[in-house]
Design a protein around this motif. Sequence first.
Motif, mmCIF file in Angstrom:
data_model
loop_
_atom_site.group_PDB
_atom_site.id
_atom_site.type_symbol
_atom_site.label_atom_id
_atom_site.label_comp_id
_atom_site.label_asym_id
_atom_site.label_seq_id
_atom_site.Cartn_x
_atom_site.Cartn_y
_atom_site.Cartn_z
ATOM 1 N N PRO A 156 30.903 40.413 23.950
ATOM 2 C CA PRO A 156 31.357 40.646 25.326
ATOM 3 C C PRO A 156 32.869 40.512 25.450
ATOM 4 O O PRO A 156 33.530 39.914 24.596
ATOM 5 N N ALA A 157 33.400 41.075 26.524
ATOM 6 C CA ALA A 157 34.828 40.959 26.825
ATOM 7 C C ALA A 157 35.023 39.951 27.949
ATOM 8 O O ALA A 157 34.267 39.939 28.923
ATOM 9 N N VAL A 158 36.022 39.104 27.802
ATOM 10 C CA VAL A 158 36.353 38.132 28.842
ATOM 11 C C VAL A 158 37.868 38.066 28.999
ATOM 12 O O VAL A 158 38.615 38.379 28.077
ATOM 13 N N GLY A 159 38.300 37.655 30.183
ATOM 14 C CA GLY A 159 39.710 37.374 30.373
ATOM 15 C C GLY A 159 40.390 38.224 31.425
ATOM 16 O O GLY A 159 39.962 39.344 31.722
ATOM 17 N N ALA A 160 41.461 37.673 31.950
ATOM 18 C CA ALA A 160 42.267 38.357 32.961
ATOM 19 C C ALA A 160 43.364 39.207 32.341
ATOM 20 O O ALA A 160 44.191 39.769 33.052
ATOM 21 N N SER A 161 43.358 39.322 31.017
ATOM 22 C CA SER A 161 44.472 39.965 30.320
ATOM 23 C C SER A 161 44.713 41.399 30.771
ATOM 24 O O SER A 161 45.862 41.839 30.871
ATOM 25 N N GLY A 162 43.644 42.160 31.022
ATOM 26 C CA GLY A 162 43.824 43.545 31.436
ATOM 27 C C GLY A 162 44.593 43.642 32.743
ATOM 28 O O GLY A 162 45.542 44.423 32.869
ATOM 29 N N ALA A 163 44.190 42.838 33.730
ATOM 30 C CA ALA A 163 44.893 42.824 35.010
ATOM 31 C C ALA A 163 46.328 42.345 34.833
ATOM 32 O O ALA A 163 47.261 42.867 35.465
ATOM 33 N N ILE A 164 46.523 41.375 33.961
ATOM 34 C CA ILE A 164 47.860 40.824 33.742
ATOM 35 C C ILE A 164 48.759 41.826 33.031
ATOM 36 O O ILE A 164 49.965 41.901 33.313
ATOM 37 N N TYR A 165 48.199 42.631 32.148
ATOM 38 C CA TYR A 165 49.011 43.686 31.534
ATOM 39 C C TYR A 165 49.478 44.686 32.592
ATOM 40 O O TYR A 165 50.586 45.226 32.506
ATOM 41 N N GLY A 166 48.637 44.945 33.584
ATOM 42 C CA GLY A 166 49.083 45.781 34.692
ATOM 43 C C GLY A 166 50.252 45.147 35.418
ATOM 44 O O GLY A 166 51.232 45.821 35.765
ATOM 45 N N ILE A 167 50.176 43.836 35.642
ATOM 46 C CA ILE A 167 51.266 43.114 36.294
ATOM 47 C C ILE A 167 52.529 43.153 35.438
ATOM 48 O O ILE A 167 53.644 43.322 35.954
ATOM 49 N N LEU A 168 52.372 43.004 34.130
ATOM 50 C CA LEU A 168 53.532 43.061 33.237
ATOM 51 C C LEU A 168 54.244 44.408 33.341
ATOM 52 O O LEU A 168 55.479 44.475 33.396
ATOM 53 N N VAL A 169 53.460 45.477 33.366
ATOM 54 C CA VAL A 169 54.055 46.810 33.494
ATOM 55 C C VAL A 169 54.782 46.938 34.830
ATOM 56 O O VAL A 169 55.903 47.464 34.894
#
Length: 247
Positions: A156-169
Amino acid sequence: MGRITETVKVLLIINVIFFVGSQFLGDYAYQLFALWFFENDNFMAWQFVSHMFMHGGLMHIVFNMYALWAFGGPIEQMLGQKKFIFFYFSAGLGAAFLHTLVNYIEFKTGYNALLDAGMSMGSIEQLLKTGEYSTAILDSVPRETLQGLYQSVNTPAVGASGAIYGILVAFGMMFPNVELFLLFVPVPIKAKFFIPALILLDLFSGLTGYSLFGGGIAHFAHIGGALFGFIMMWYWKKNQFNQNRWD
């Protein structure tokens, strides 16, 4: 990178609550809230959202929440609260979408390779459920293909990293010349250089399977969050989003 804005504070609290709860519930929490591949019996539609609040360990949540605090506040101040919420969850969903799409492509490729090698559908289903297979198939199919197929369904996939990468961009687009001081780099690096380099590193790792930060990282989820974040920010900047805040 100063005070904690209201939405960022709420997101931090929710993430911590989920993390603490998962320590008590253990595997059951991950069965319910992590994002499973849709061929897995644990898959539920809500996991596209709930996985953003789940984390795989203490360092995972610490790094993600630090990034959310450091970069999320300035973006919320620029976008306004409602637009920031929309942006955050859209980037997270975009990350989940690309991660699932890549997973599906890998799954279909592996599944078809096993069928072409003469493996029965029943044997493939057993592999997907238990990870077990007849060693005779190794004469036709590499062990890595079998392991990859099993992992694509059962990891499974877990974590806020995807949303945070959007914030980084978004941060890189809004504050390109801000110098970032990083623990593992002795000199400051401007956001317009560091953030694209980080995304390219994820792309390299996703395509090659080689990662400087170890295994178990959903690189294409990072790329998906960054891509959707870029599209939203590009559109809003083009349409002068700062004059149309969603406060």
